[in-house]
Design a protein around this motif. Structure first.
Motif, short mmCIF file in Angstrom:
data_model
loop_
_atom_site.label_atom_id
_atom_site.label_comp_id
_atom_site.label_asym_id
_atom_site.label_seq_id
_atom_site.Cartn_x
_atom_site.Cartn_y
_atom_site.Cartn_z
N GLY A 18 0.81 -1.21 0.00
CA GLY A 18 0.00 0.00 0.00
C GLY A 18 0.84 1.26 0.00
N CYS A 19 1.61 1.46 1.03
CA CYS A 19 2.44 2.65 1.17
C CYS A 19 3.53 2.68 0.10
CB CYS A 19 3.04 2.69 2.56
SG CYS A 19 4.10 4.11 2.84
N GLY A 57 3.47 1.29 -2.81
CA GLY A 57 2.88 1.54 -4.12
C GLY A 57 2.65 3.01 -4.38
N CYS A 58 2.16 3.70 -3.37
CA CYS A 58 1.95 5.15 -3.51
C CYS A 58 3.27 5.88 -3.70
CB CYS A 58 1.23 5.69 -2.29
SG CYS A 58 -0.45 5.11 -2.10
N THR A 59 4.26 5.46 -2.95
CA THR A 59 5.57 6.10 -3.04
C THR A 59 6.21 5.88 -4.41
OG1 THR A 59 5.90 5.80 -0.68
CG2 THR A 59 7.86 6.18 -2.00
N ARG A 66 4.75 5.03 -7.26
CA ARG A 66 3.94 5.69 -8.29
C ARG A 66 4.21 7.20 -8.30
NH1 ARG A 66 -0.48 3.07 -7.47
NH2 ARG A 66 -1.11 4.32 -5.70
N GLY A 67 4.26 7.82 -7.11
CA GLY A 67 4.51 9.26 -7.03
C GLY A 67 5.91 9.63 -7.50
N TRP A 68 6.88 8.82 -7.10
CA TRP A 68 8.26 9.06 -7.50
C TRP A 68 8.41 8.96 -9.02
CZ3 TRP A 68 11.71 5.09 -9.24
CH2 TRP A 68 13.03 5.48 -9.36
N TRP A 102 6.68 11.95 -10.79
CA TRP A 102 7.50 13.16 -10.65
C TRP A 102 8.72 13.11 -11.58
CZ3 TRP A 102 12.42 13.22 -8.09
CH2 TRP A 102 12.97 14.50 -7.95
N HIS A 114 6.50 -6.33 -6.17
CA HIS A 114 5.86 -5.03 -6.01
C HIS A 114 6.21 -4.12 -7.18
CE1 HIS A 114 4.75 -1.18 -4.37
NE2 HIS A 114 6.00 -0.78 -4.52
N ARG A 117 3.84 -2.48 -10.34
CA ARG A 117 3.82 -1.05 -10.68
C ARG A 117 4.35 -0.82 -12.10
NH1 ARG A 117 0.06 -0.18 -7.96
NH2 ARG A 117 0.26 -0.39 -5.73
#
Length: 84
Positions: A11-12, A14-16, A18-20, A23, A47, A51
């Motif tokens: 969860g965490c 994946g967000c990191t 994806r955001g990285w 950007w 993981h 992604r």
């Protein structure tokens, strides 16, 4: 340290990731992102593949860690590939 303590259920992490990636591709205009994962770390490699960072191969004796050379799996994504 167990992988579940680093990225619980993806969860965490994946967000990191994806955001990285968003950007780096959008703001910095980087054409290619590469991730290096030790072969024993299968949960992190899975993981990254979830992604949409496909495996590009095993690099033998790629990096020195703790005073010895280690193999690394390389996963890479090109700008323009769907962000996931």
């Amino acid at each position: 340290m167990p992988n579940s303590l680093i990225m619980p259920r993806f969860g965490c992490g994946g967000c990191t990731l994806r955001g990285w990636a968003g950007w780096a591709f959008t703001d910095l205009k980087i054409p290619r992102l590469e991730l290096y994962v030790e072969p024993w770390n299968t949960s992190v490699a899975a993981h990254c593949r979830q992604r949409r960072f496909p495996s590009r191969g095993l690099l033998r004796s790629w990096q020195e860690l703790g005073g010895e050379r280690k193999d690394m799996h390389m996963l890479a994504k090109l700008r323009g590939a769907e962000l996931g």
